[in-house]
Design a protein around this motif. Structure first.
Motif, short mmCIF file in Angstrom:
data_model
loop_
_atom_site.label_atom_id
_atom_site.label_comp_id
_atom_site.label_asym_id
_atom_site.label_seq_id
_atom_site.Cartn_x
_atom_site.Cartn_y
_atom_site.Cartn_z
N GLN A 40 0.79 -1.54 -0.45
CA GLN A 40 0.02 -0.12 0.02
C GLN A 40 0.78 1.36 0.08
O GLN A 40 0.63 1.92 -0.73
CB GLN A 40 -0.87 0.49 1.41
CG GLN A 40 -2.66 -0.88 0.77
CD GLN A 40 -1.43 -2.50 1.39
OE1 GLN A 40 -0.48 -2.31 1.92
NE2 GLN A 40 -2.45 -3.32 1.06
N THR A 43 2.84 1.01 -3.26
CA THR A 43 1.79 2.09 -4.29
C THR A 43 1.64 3.76 -4.08
O THR A 43 1.06 4.13 -5.22
CB THR A 43 0.92 1.19 -4.56
OG1 THR A 43 1.01 -0.26 -4.34
CG2 THR A 43 -0.77 1.41 -5.80
N THR A 73 -1.83 -1.40 -8.26
CA THR A 73 -2.18 -0.74 -9.75
C THR A 73 -1.42 0.72 -9.46
O THR A 73 -1.74 1.34 -8.63
CB THR A 73 -3.50 -0.52 -9.55
OG1 THR A 73 -4.30 -2.19 -9.99
CG2 THR A 73 -3.83 0.23 -11.45
N ASP A 98 -5.61 -6.68 -3.95
CA ASP A 98 -4.70 -5.18 -4.21
C ASP A 98 -4.44 -4.77 -5.50
O ASP A 98 -3.88 -3.46 -5.59
CB ASP A 98 -2.64 -5.67 -4.42
CG ASP A 98 -2.50 -6.32 -2.27
OD1 ASP A 98 -3.59 -5.07 -1.69
OD2 ASP A 98 -1.37 -6.29 -2.28
N THR A 100 -6.57 -2.62 -8.62
CA THR A 100 -7.86 -2.42 -9.22
C THR A 100 -8.14 -2.82 -10.81
O THR A 100 -7.27 -2.94 -11.21
CB THR A 100 -7.46 -0.87 -9.68
OG1 THR A 100 -7.51 0.37 -8.61
CG2 THR A 100 -9.11 -0.09 -10.20
N ARG A 101 -9.43 -3.28 -10.53
CA ARG A 101 -9.89 -3.58 -11.67
C ARG A 101 -10.47 -2.93 -12.78
O ARG A 101 -11.13 -3.49 -13.25
CB ARG A 101 -11.30 -5.37 -11.62
CG ARG A 101 -10.28 -5.94 -10.54
CD ARG A 101 -11.15 -7.13 -10.44
NE ARG A 101 -10.74 -7.76 -9.08
CZ ARG A 101 -11.50 -8.82 -9.02
NH1 ARG A 101 -12.94 -9.23 -8.91
NH2 ARG A 101 -11.07 -9.79 -7.28
N PHE A 102 -9.22 -2.20 -13.78
CA PHE A 102 -9.64 -1.44 -14.71
C PHE A 102 -9.49 -2.17 -16.34
O PHE A 102 -10.37 -1.97 -16.93
CB PHE A 102 -8.32 -0.15 -15.00
CG PHE A 102 -8.26 0.36 -14.06
CD1 PHE A 102 -9.51 1.74 -13.15
CD2 PHE A 102 -7.38 0.80 -13.11
CE1 PHE A 102 -8.81 2.58 -12.59
CE2 PHE A 102 -7.47 1.65 -12.12
CZ PHE A 102 -8.45 2.50 -11.96
N GLY A 118 -6.85 -7.75 -12.90
CA GLY A 118 -6.32 -5.75 -12.68
C GLY A 118 -5.30 -6.46 -13.42
O GLY A 118 -5.29 -7.08 -14.25
N TYR A 122 -1.18 1.12 -15.49
CA TYR A 122 -2.42 1.55 -16.32
C TYR A 122 -2.53 2.78 -16.75
O TYR A 122 -2.21 3.86 -16.19
CB TYR A 122 -3.46 0.54 -15.49
CG TYR A 122 -4.96 0.89 -16.17
CD1 TYR A 122 -5.21 -0.15 -16.90
CD2 TYR A 122 -5.78 2.38 -16.11
CE1 TYR A 122 -6.62 0.22 -17.89
CE2 TYR A 122 -7.19 2.25 -17.19
CZ TYR A 122 -7.07 1.41 -17.84
OH TYR A 122 -8.47 1.32 -17.67
#
Length: 470
Positions: A40, A43, A73, A98, A100-102, A118, A122
């Motif tokens: 965390q 990132t 992400t 951990d 983000t499902r973009f 995920g 991105y």
């Protein structure tokens, strides 16, 4: 790390390192709290540096040498160059939660669309973006392997893409390495004007779905000087139907000067082709120790046209049938993926100056007349040998609603229901001790306008027919 200088805007503090970044346009992730201690925190630190750089109007976000960060992400922004110094490492988290499902899923009709995945790196609707430097982005793929296998792994249902750039413009990806992808490695989706130069992609040869570069609904793309090793396709061009409404041709793509190794296909156009794939040049590449060399595979309603393959050295052999392919150096295929598929057309495909050593011959195969037209072979040599112990004498037609692996023997060129196929200065030769299923230099059926006068070659066995044309 004792030298870390976290940003403290809310306290109005002036951090010397941040003041320098603002004046030079260089933003070091260590100045934003990257410590290597938690996913965390790392990132947030990398994203903080990217956001600050973008707010400054652009510049370079630096991951310095010796920095090793596990991240979730991160999202690139316009006018930002993520610069990975030599020896720097960004590694994806071993926990899918951990990320983000973009990223939208790739197409999959059997057993159905895959779950939303995920992604580690991105960008969406960004322009003038770059990832450069000699460092590395690692997908941490083994964290998502549930069971090892002799020829292929079994993996978790949810695995992260390593890098997805969606609807971005003016992209530069240069010099860095992408390793150990858990899923597709680098995907351009609906992008325009991208240069992919001298990057290294090293994937595990047993990892399923770890494509190297996927160019999906994207245009004006140059891939040059890359070295790619993957279990799945090294470079794949697509217009996948499940791409969240993204709709533009996949066109004006140049692939040159690459070295490729795969348990699938070196360079493939399709089979996810719901829209046009056109104006593609693949040249000056070496494809070795692979299951299939180059392929044009139409399984949906799109059109694939005006494609040139030239100056290639291809070496293929048969691997386990869990991987698509059957040792073909060249494949042009038009077969519907499902019984309900309305199939498009493949036309104007040229192969020039190819040297092939393979365990199977070239395959040009349509489900019915009218779907393949205008395929030319110019100075293509195929030498067929038998180096593996896997079953031969069958062809791989996947994905298809019909028989996937029919027994059709092995010929130098096997043609079915393709119009306007021509040969100029082409040869077929056979290695020592050919098995019984090695057959003809040419086996053609239902091919109007065939010109085989420029093909030389004997049958694999004395007394056999060199050409079988029906």
């Amino acid at each position: 790390m004792s030298h870390t200088k976290p940003i403290m805007r809310s306290l109005g503090l002036l951090i010397p390192g941040l003041a320098l970044a603002a004046s030079t346009g260089s933003f070091n992730v260590l100045d934003y709290g990257a410590t290597g201690e938690s996913v965390q925190a790392n990132t947030a630190a990398v994203q903080g540096a990217i956001d600050a750089c973008a707010a400054h109007g652009g510049g370079q976000v630096v991951v310095p040498s010796g920095t090793r960060l596990t991240i979730g992400t991160i999202v690139l922004k316009s006018h930002v160059d993520l610069y990975l110094e030599r020896g720097a490492l960004l590694q994806g988290s071993p926990r899918h939660g951990d990320f983000t499902r973009f990223a939208p899923p790739p197409v999959s009709f059997d057993p159905g669309p895959v779950p939303m995945m995920g992604v580690i790196v991105y960008a969406e609707k960004a322009e003038d973006i770059a990832v450069t430097g000699a460092g590395r982005i690692d997908g941490n793929g083994m964290a998502y392997v549930s069971q090892a296998g002799t020829y292929i792994y079994k993996c978790a249902d949810l695995r992260p893409f390593t890098m997805v750039l969606k609807e971005c413009r003016h992209i530069l990806l240069r010099d860095f390495s992408l390793t150990n992808s858990a899923y597709w490695t680098l995907r351009l989706l609906g992008c325009d004007d991208a240069t992919i130069d001298s990057i290294r992609i090293h994937g595990d040869l047993l990892m399923p779905n770890n494509d190297g570069i996927d160019i999906d609904w994207s245009s004006n793309v140059r891939v040059r000087g890359c070295h790619i090793t993957t279990g799945d396709d090294c470079i794949s061009l697509k217009t996948a139907p499940l791409s969240e409404g993204v709709s533009r041709p996949c066109e004006n793509v140049v692939i040159t000067g690459c070295t490729l190794q795969t348990r699938s296909c070196g360079v493939v156009l399709g089979c996810d082709a719901a829209g046009p794939i056109r104006d593609v040049v693949v040249s000056d590449c070496v494809i070795k120790d692979s299951h299939r060399g180059v392929s044009v595979r139409l399984s949906l309603g799109g059109t694939i046209e005006r494609v040139l393959f030239s100056n290639l050295v291809i070496e293929t052999k048969i691997f386990d049938s869990m991987w698509w392919g059957r040792g073909e150096p060249i494949q042009v295929l038009a077969l519907p993926w499902t019984s309900d598929t309305r199939l498009g057309v493949v036309r104007d495909i040229r192969f020039s100056n190819l040297i092939c050593t393979s365990e199977n011959g070239a395959l040009v195969y349509a489900a019915e007349p009218g779907h393949i037209e205008g395929v030319s072979f110019d100075r293509v040599s195929i030498r067929i040998v038998r180096p593996s112990a896997f079953e031969g004498g069958v062809q791989d037609l996947r994905p298809t609603a019909g028989e996937a692996l029919p027994r059709m023997g092995t010929s130098g060129f096997l043609l079915r229901d393709a119009a306007g196929v021509s040969f100029r200065d082409c040869t077929v030769t056979w290695g020592p001790n050919p098995p019984g299923y090695f057959m003809h230099a040419l086996d053609a059926e239902g091919c109007p306008g065939l010109d085989a006068s420029g093909l030389a070659g004997e049958a694999a066995h004395p007394g056999g027919a060199a050409r079988l044309v029906r």
